[in-house]
Enzyme design. Sequence first.
Site, PDB file in Angstrom:
ATOM      1  N   GLU A   1     -72.620 -11.084  29.793  1.00  0.00           N
ATOM      2  CA  GLU A   1     -72.270 -11.739  28.535  1.00  0.00           C
ATOM      3  C   GLU A   1     -70.988 -12.538  28.757  1.00  0.00           C
ATOM      4  O   GLU A   1     -69.957 -11.984  29.118  1.00  0.00           O
ATOM      5  CB  GLU A   1     -72.055 -10.680  27.453  1.00  0.00           C
ATOM      6  CG  GLU A   1     -71.914 -11.284  26.077  1.00  0.00           C
ATOM      7  CD  GLU A   1     -71.760 -10.221  24.987  1.00  0.00           C
ATOM      8  OE1 GLU A   1     -71.142  -9.187  25.250  1.00  0.00           O
ATOM      9  OE2 GLU A   1     -72.266 -10.461  23.877  1.00  0.00           O
TER      10      GLU A   1
ATOM     11  N   GLU B   1     -72.981  -1.657  17.483  1.00  0.00           N
ATOM     12  CA  GLU B   1     -73.542  -3.010  17.576  1.00  0.00           C
ATOM     13  C   GLU B   1     -72.782  -3.674  18.703  1.00  0.00           C
ATOM     14  O   GLU B   1     -71.606  -3.992  18.555  1.00  0.00           O
ATOM     15  CB  GLU B   1     -73.385  -3.732  16.230  1.00  0.00           C
ATOM     16  CG  GLU B   1     -74.371  -4.857  16.054  1.00  0.00           C
ATOM     17  CD  GLU B   1     -73.788  -6.166  16.502  1.00  0.00           C
ATOM     18  OE1 GLU B   1     -73.917  -6.466  17.709  1.00  0.00           O
ATOM     19  OE2 GLU B   1     -73.203  -6.877  15.671  1.00  0.00           O
TER      20      GLU B   1
ATOM     21  N   GLY C   1     -68.317   0.404  23.541  1.00  0.00           N
ATOM     22  CA  GLY C   1     -69.315   1.179  22.809  1.00  0.00           C
ATOM     23  C   GLY C   1     -69.733   2.429  23.566  1.00  0.00           C
ATOM     24  O   GLY C   1     -69.832   3.520  23.000  1.00  0.00           O
TER      25      GLY C   1
ATOM     26  N   GLY D   1     -68.640  -4.350  18.941  1.00  0.00           N
ATOM     27  CA  GLY D   1     -67.782  -4.862  20.008  1.00  0.00           C
ATOM     28  C   GLY D   1     -68.515  -4.831  21.331  1.00  0.00           C
ATOM     29  O   GLY D   1     -69.740  -4.910  21.366  1.00  0.00           O
ATOM     30  N   SER D   2     -67.768  -4.701  22.393  1.00  0.00           N
ATOM     31  CA  SER D   2     -68.374  -4.808  23.716  1.00  0.00           C
ATOM     32  C   SER D   2     -69.165  -3.548  24.065  1.00  0.00           C
ATOM     33  O   SER D   2     -68.895  -2.460  23.550  1.00  0.00           O
ATOM     34  CB  SER D   2     -67.288  -5.019  24.767  1.00  0.00           C
ATOM     35  OG  SER D   2     -66.604  -3.807  24.995  1.00  0.00           O
ATOM     36  N   THR D   3     -70.133  -3.726  24.944  1.00  0.00           N
ATOM     37  CA  THR D   3     -70.958  -2.596  25.359  1.00  0.00           C
ATOM     38  C   THR D   3     -70.117  -1.552  26.095  1.00  0.00           C
ATOM     39  O   THR D   3     -70.304  -0.346  25.907  1.00  0.00           O
ATOM     40  CB  THR D   3     -72.126  -3.099  26.231  1.00  0.00           C
ATOM     41  OG1 THR D   3     -73.023  -3.837  25.374  1.00  0.00           O
ATOM     42  CG2 THR D   3     -72.899  -1.951  26.856  1.00  0.00           C
TER      43      THR D   3
ATOM     44  N   LYS E   1     -60.322  -0.372  11.396  1.00  0.00           N
ATOM     45  CA  LYS E   1     -59.357  -0.994  12.307  1.00  0.00           C
ATOM     46  C   LYS E   1     -59.845  -2.386  12.694  1.00  0.00           C
ATOM     47  O   LYS E   1     -60.841  -2.538  13.393  1.00  0.00           O
ATOM     48  CB  LYS E   1     -59.156  -0.183  13.578  1.00  0.00           C
ATOM     49  CG  LYS E   1     -57.969  -0.765  14.375  1.00  0.00           C
ATOM     50  CD  LYS E   1     -57.949  -0.392  15.825  1.00  0.00           C
ATOM     51  CE  LYS E   1     -58.777  -1.260  16.719  1.00  0.00           C
ATOM     52  NZ  LYS E   1     -58.245  -2.604  16.986  1.00  0.00           N
TER      53      LYS E   1
ATOM     54  N   CYS F   1     -72.250 -12.081  19.454  1.00  0.00           N
ATOM     55  CA  CYS F   1     -72.947 -11.089  20.278  1.00  0.00           C
ATOM     56  C   CYS F   1     -74.424 -11.447  20.421  1.00  0.00           C
ATOM     57  O   CYS F   1     -75.058 -11.135  21.414  1.00  0.00           O
ATOM     58  CB  CYS F   1     -72.789  -9.710  19.670  1.00  0.00           C
ATOM     59  SG  CYS F   1     -73.058  -9.681  17.901  1.00  0.00           S
TER      60      CYS F   1
END
Lengths: 331, 288, 477
Positions: free
Chosen positions: C388, C257, C240, C235-237, C183, C291
Amino acid sequence: MPETDTAAQPSTPAAGGTGSPPAFADAVRDETSLRRFLHGLPGVDAVGLEQRAAGLATRSIKKDSKLWAIDTAISMVDLTTLEGADTEGKVRTLCAKGRRPDPEHPDVPRVAAICVYPDMVATAVAALGDSGVGVASVATAFPSGRSSLRVKLADTAYAVETGATEIDMVIDRGAFLSGRYGQVFDEIRQVKAACGTAHLKVILETGELATPDNVRRASWLGLLAGGDFIKTSTGKVSPAATLPVTHVMLQAVHDWHAATGELRGVKPAGGIRTTKDAIRYLVAVHEVAGPAWLDPHLFRFGASSLLNDLLMQRRTQLQGHYSGPDYVTVD
Amino acid sequence: MSDRISVAKTYKLYLGGAFPRSESGRTYPVTDAGGKFLANAAHASRKDLREAVGAARTAFGKWSGATAYNRGQVLYRVAEVLEGRREQFTAEVAASEGVAVEQARTLVDAAVDRWVWYAGWTDKLATVLGAANPVAGPYFSFSVPEPTGVVGVLAPQRSSLLGLVSVLAPVLATGSTAVVVSSRERPLPAITLAEVLATSDVPGGVVNLLTGSAAELGPWLAAHGDVNALDLTGAPAELRAELEAAAAGTVKRVLRVPPTEPDWTEPPGITRLRSIMELKTVWHPMGA
Amino acid sequence: MTTWEYAPAPESRDIANLKPGYRMFLDGEFVEGGGEPLKSINPATEEVLAEVSTADRDDVDRAVKAAGRAQERVWGPMPGAERAKYVYRIARLIAERARELAVLESLDNGKPIRESRDVDVPTASAHFFHHAGWADKLDFAGYGPDPRPLGVAGQVIPWNFPLLMAAWKIAPALACGNTVVLKPAETTPLTALVLAEIIQQAELPPGVVNVLPGAGDVGAAVVGHPGVHKVAFTGSTDVGKSIQRSLAGSGKKLTLELGGKAANVVFDDAPLDQAVEGIVNGIFFNQGHVCCAGSRLLVQESVAEEVLEKLHKRVATLRVGDPLDKNTDVGAINSREQLTKIQELVASGESEGAERWTSPCPVPDKGFFFAPTVFAGVSQAMRIAREEIFGPVLSVLTFRTPDEAVAKANNTPYGLSAGVWTEKGSRILWMADRLRAGVVWANTFNRFDPTAPFGGYRESGFGREGGRAGLEAYLDV
């Protein structure tokens, strides 16, 4: 007169010409200070340097900005002949070319200077008259610099006396590489004094200095000793000018200006043959040193065949179709 | 039968190199497989767990910073001391697991041998898991495995010694430190192992061993912000998903372990070692 | 002309072969999805580039089943040497269509053409080329003899490197014998769909790779589908963590990641001019949408002033504007949402007392742009030092000793990357050893290579991408 005397003398900042600015008075006090200063300059990472140079080289210069760059580059050319086979006739032809690079297009700017050996200076001066094109002479036992200081000074004096407005000296690379910075400094100082009002370009011969760290140190040495320009190469050693090396030198004059307020120039020489090359150098001048250096007083190209390519590309830009070598003069 | 009255041992926690009772003062009775009372074990609380994580974090710097050779020697020393206590372990394993003395002895021998096997891994991991990366450019790039930090271990519930050694020794071999919740029903060999660790050269805090309930302590361990990896081998099946979910709160590495306890006598391979190590890639230009 | 203005040098957008509509790629065919179509926007102009069909739950189910069939019947049993040839084809086709992909990427994402052309697309091709060679050499990868694939990989990728992230995900999955349901990000689906076209041209068997555009719900459906055996997310934490939570107890293999707040540490003996280049590259590359961006500059106090001065001068030369202009250094922020987030964090930096400096460069009126910004006098407690930002904003902090540098650098829940600048070899290795980060760049920054494993410590995720180590994520080991 024995020659050993001068090399052994301690450096004396007041030796003549441009003294070192107060900011660096300590740096040139003696051999030890000079060494400490040069070795205290920040290192140069070769890979990072090359990456930056390659990155800037991808700038795409088109249309008006390209035409402007071509004309600026033409006005920065030190049109050069440095051959054993040089004759007065050859030099006169070159001077004619330098005064009016493209006879069909009088709006083409003249070049900055004609660069010759000392014995051709008088011929060039006569041929150039009041055109405003300078006469640059190599001196100081060009290209190796392997002679006595006395001979080097005499060489310089001869060129100046016969009318050279600019002197392109070579540094003693042997002395530099063996760490005798004071000796190199003194030689530049004395040549500068011998130049009188003539501008001094200090040739580092970067191809023999080998590392970017050495190029940075030699650049600062040349600036400290009063060079008006620092110049990459004689054109007799490979590699001659490269973009990364020129970056280091442009950074040095930029930093020199930031520290002292003085503007000093840079001259890459040798191996720059195409308009594309020249524009890459101008982009580096623009973005590393700054827009102020886009001026023949502060940036020169030491070149011979470059001029014709610039002229050809200029025609292409103006005419909208590609030009050919038969439309520019072979000199 | 001797008419001498034996000196009964008080089983305590192993925490930061010391043997305290639970701060809660709680204990629970431990019986043998037949239901006969063996001893009272300390019933560790969440505050004991918090102390254990703190001790493990404090010990991590020195333990991970020791040379691999040194860690190998320290772990090998543990095996030497284990070897000297084979009879005691055999008796405890036999009592705890309800196996015949002969089989218990086999399990203890296997545990000692496994410890030796892991002791030998300390200075081979970087060679086996690391790499020089042939990158397309003027750079030297290399990758080295590093210990992840503090590893929370819910030890196997059935295999009281071999299973415990099989989950604890790899943590130590990589250079991480451990907070272990032992088998609830069979904790005595674990405490004895702690005594071995305390009397060998493993620095205090590198292993922290709590007796008590995985169901009670697991959620605190899984959610603790200063725990880097989680081994749920001894977690109750019905709690496992919940614990994994709690571990996500600080992106812990959760070991992929089988749903039921494996046969610990099988050779272990290096998956467990690999999954509690980080890989660090370093780049440097190559230029004159 | 008194000053030298570079004339616009735009790459032609025609090269992108932009189509009015894009469809999802399912079981070897481009088909309409059951979801509400999305409009992909050019962030530099805010114009709609194309309408893209999205997947619904049924589409996800069909895609996963197609991938499962393809894995069991064709791709899994296929000899590695044959799989390798397919993957090599993809690498070559990407290289052949490099210019088209680069322009399309810049249109859809907003990144400068210089970067899509010189970094994203060639690195994507290199990733397939490198991994192709692994397909028939897995026995030698250190995971035991004949390591088996996991099955169907569900992969969700971000918008900052749309094609490159697709390559990072798909290449190792295919090489190891898995099939893929990917995706792409909601705002940048186009190059992944052209990659699907390339995969079709390479004649991969139907179902081996499926590309399903959509928003977060499609991603959730993919990773949550019971027929998916492996999940990879970049993607973002926050997302995740929610994926890790949602997969708890499922037994699916997961690699993440996630975000970062990398420290770029400059010592007083650094090669300063190159360090400045590295700082600039570290935070302004790809508008800071990276990132592993070096978003915290830790500079030794004794050179802080000099570095900051050089940095301002250098940053002022960065050209912000049309992503398709070959001279643009900093392109468009990918979305209005992201721009708002950057503006909000920058405002917090100002209100918390950091000294803001913003490049005086001209910025286009239209589109989502943000001028490169450097905050000095930042302290560890400020939001701009901890969160971030994912934008062209650098926070500058100082330190006095190496220990202090390490302590500050590691003082974050993240651990993706770090930079060190010093000419002293032993200090480089000392620092590299102590920095808790998956990638340490010494005297360089933001280097990527398919042979060099990449991934994070702590809340920056787990698992590695690239190199031998990266294969583990796609093998049942």
